[in-house]
Structures are given as structure tokens and as C-alpha cells.
Design a protein around this motif. Structure first.
Motif, mmCIF file in Angstrom:
data_model
loop_
_atom_site.group_PDB
_atom_site.id
_atom_site.type_symbol
_atom_site.label_atom_id
_atom_site.label_comp_id
_atom_site.label_asym_id
_atom_site.label_seq_id
_atom_site.Cartn_x
_atom_site.Cartn_y
_atom_site.Cartn_z
ATOM 1 N N MET A 37 0.823 -1.201 0.000
ATOM 2 C CA MET A 37 0.000 0.000 0.000
ATOM 3 C C MET A 37 0.866 1.263 0.000
ATOM 4 O O MET A 37 0.601 2.214 -0.732
ATOM 5 C CB MET A 37 -0.901 -0.028 1.230
ATOM 6 C CG MET A 37 -2.044 0.912 1.152
ATOM 7 S SD MET A 37 -3.274 0.287 0.064
ATOM 8 C CE MET A 37 -4.270 -0.602 1.202
ATOM 9 N N ARG A 38 1.903 1.257 0.807
ATOM 10 C CA ARG A 38 2.784 2.435 0.899
ATOM 11 C C ARG A 38 3.451 2.735 -0.438
ATOM 12 O O ARG A 38 3.540 3.879 -0.857
ATOM 13 C CB ARG A 38 3.846 2.202 1.969
ATOM 14 C CG ARG A 38 4.752 3.400 2.190
ATOM 15 C CD ARG A 38 5.642 3.173 3.349
ATOM 16 N NE ARG A 38 4.754 2.915 4.475
ATOM 17 C CZ ARG A 38 5.087 2.997 5.738
ATOM 18 N NH1 ARG A 38 6.301 3.310 6.053
ATOM 19 N NH2 ARG A 38 4.237 2.756 6.688
ATOM 20 N N LYS A 39 3.910 1.701 -1.131
ATOM 21 C CA LYS A 39 4.562 1.907 -2.421
ATOM 22 C C LYS A 39 3.579 2.318 -3.511
ATOM 23 O O LYS A 39 3.957 2.894 -4.518
ATOM 24 C CB LYS A 39 5.303 0.644 -2.848
ATOM 25 C CG LYS A 39 6.517 0.362 -2.015
ATOM 26 C CD LYS A 39 7.205 -0.900 -2.481
ATOM 27 C CE LYS A 39 8.389 -1.235 -1.617
ATOM 28 N NZ LYS A 39 9.014 -2.504 -2.034
ATOM 29 N N SER A 40 2.307 2.006 -3.324
ATOM 30 C CA SER A 40 1.323 2.351 -4.355
ATOM 31 C C SER A 40 0.795 3.779 -4.228
ATOM 32 O O SER A 40 0.121 4.268 -5.133
ATOM 33 C CB SER A 40 0.168 1.355 -4.345
ATOM 34 O OG SER A 40 -0.601 1.469 -3.180
ATOM 35 N N LEU A 41 1.094 4.465 -3.141
ATOM 36 C CA LEU A 41 0.613 5.840 -2.957
ATOM 37 C C LEU A 41 1.026 6.800 -4.075
ATOM 38 O O LEU A 41 0.217 7.624 -4.487
ATOM 39 C CB LEU A 41 1.051 6.386 -1.595
ATOM 40 C CG LEU A 41 0.289 5.833 -0.397
ATOM 41 C CD1 LEU A 41 0.912 6.351 0.896
ATOM 42 C CD2 LEU A 41 -1.178 6.190 -0.464
ATOM 43 N N PRO A 42 2.254 6.723 -4.602
ATOM 44 C CA PRO A 42 2.619 7.631 -5.692
ATOM 45 C C PRO A 42 1.771 7.452 -6.954
ATOM 46 O O PRO A 42 1.702 8.343 -7.785
ATOM 47 C CB PRO A 42 4.087 7.292 -5.973
ATOM 48 C CG PRO A 42 4.597 6.742 -4.689
ATOM 49 C CD PRO A 42 3.435 5.991 -4.104
ATOM 50 N N LEU A 43 1.098 6.325 -7.090
ATOM 51 C CA LEU A 43 0.235 6.125 -8.253
ATOM 52 C C LEU A 43 -0.981 7.042 -8.239
ATOM 53 O O LEU A 43 -1.675 7.157 -9.243
ATOM 54 C CB LEU A 43 -0.247 4.675 -8.325
ATOM 55 C CG LEU A 43 0.775 3.632 -8.727
ATOM 56 C CD1 LEU A 43 0.131 2.254 -8.757
ATOM 57 C CD2 LEU A 43 1.383 3.951 -10.077
ATOM 58 N N ALA A 44 -1.236 7.692 -7.138
ATOM 59 C CA ALA A 44 -2.370 8.614 -7.061
ATOM 60 C C ALA A 44 -2.257 9.716 -8.114
ATOM 61 O O ALA A 44 -3.263 10.232 -8.577
ATOM 62 C CB ALA A 44 -2.465 9.221 -5.665
ATOM 63 N N SER A 45 -1.045 10.047 -8.511
ATOM 64 C CA SER A 45 -0.855 11.063 -9.545
ATOM 65 C C SER A 45 -0.980 10.477 -10.957
ATOM 66 O O SER A 45 -0.889 11.208 -11.936
ATOM 67 C CB SER A 45 0.505 11.743 -9.381
ATOM 68 O OG SER A 45 1.540 10.789 -9.563
ATOM 69 N N SER A 92 -3.911 -0.252 -4.871
ATOM 70 C CA SER A 92 -4.611 1.024 -5.002
ATOM 71 C C SER A 92 -6.113 0.843 -4.829
ATOM 72 O O SER A 92 -6.775 1.637 -4.153
ATOM 73 C CB SER A 92 -4.331 1.649 -6.367
ATOM 74 O OG SER A 92 -2.958 1.923 -6.521
ATOM 75 N N ILE A 93 -6.645 -0.209 -5.429
ATOM 76 C CA ILE A 93 -8.080 -0.492 -5.305
ATOM 77 C C ILE A 93 -8.425 -0.818 -3.857
ATOM 78 O O ILE A 93 -9.411 -0.310 -3.311
ATOM 79 C CB ILE A 93 -8.482 -1.642 -6.239
ATOM 80 C CG1 ILE A 93 -8.316 -1.215 -7.692
ATOM 81 C CG2 ILE A 93 -9.911 -2.086 -5.960
ATOM 82 C CD1 ILE A 93 -8.415 -2.341 -8.692
ATOM 83 N N THR A 94 -7.610 -1.638 -3.233
ATOM 84 C CA THR A 94 -7.848 -2.001 -1.831
ATOM 85 C C THR A 94 -7.800 -0.767 -0.941
ATOM 86 O O THR A 94 -8.642 -0.596 -0.069
ATOM 87 C CB THR A 94 -6.803 -3.038 -1.370
ATOM 88 O OG1 THR A 94 -6.911 -4.186 -2.207
ATOM 89 C CG2 THR A 94 -7.038 -3.434 0.080
ATOM 90 N N GLY A 95 -6.824 0.112 -1.162
ATOM 91 C CA GLY A 95 -6.723 1.335 -0.386
ATOM 92 C C GLY A 95 -7.945 2.222 -0.563
ATOM 93 O O GLY A 95 -8.443 2.801 0.406
#
Length: 45
Positions: A17-25, A36-39
Motif C-alpha cells: 500500500m505504501r509503495k502504491s501511494l505515488p500512483l495517485a498522480s 490502489s483499489i484495496t486502499g
């Protein structure tokens, strides 16, 4: 559950989850990432 074809057909491209946070952009990539979906499901208000 998100990788199943009858739910989201997501890919686990980024492992945590932590590594997927930058995908928000990058929403086009984030919408297929399992974490990302799970978050979104767990943490959206």
C-alpha cells in the motif's frame, strides 16, 4: 479478491500500500493496481 476477473481484474504491479501511494498522480495506472483499489475501498471517506 481484486485480481479476480469477476471483480476488478486488477494486477499486482506494486506490492504494498505504501509503495502504491505515488500512483495517485497517475490514475490510469492506479485503477489497475490491486493495492490502489484495496486502499480506495478501505480508506475512502
Amino acid at each position: 479478491m481484486t485480481p479476480f476477473d469477476d471483480t476488478f481484474s486488477s494486477k499486482d504491479t506494486i506490492g504494498t500500500m505504501r509503495k502504491s501511494l505515488p500512483l495517485a498522480s497517475n490514475p490510469e495506472e492506479a485503477r489497475f493496481n490491486a493495492d490502489s483499489i484495496t486502499g480506495y475501498v478501505l480508506y475512502v471517506d
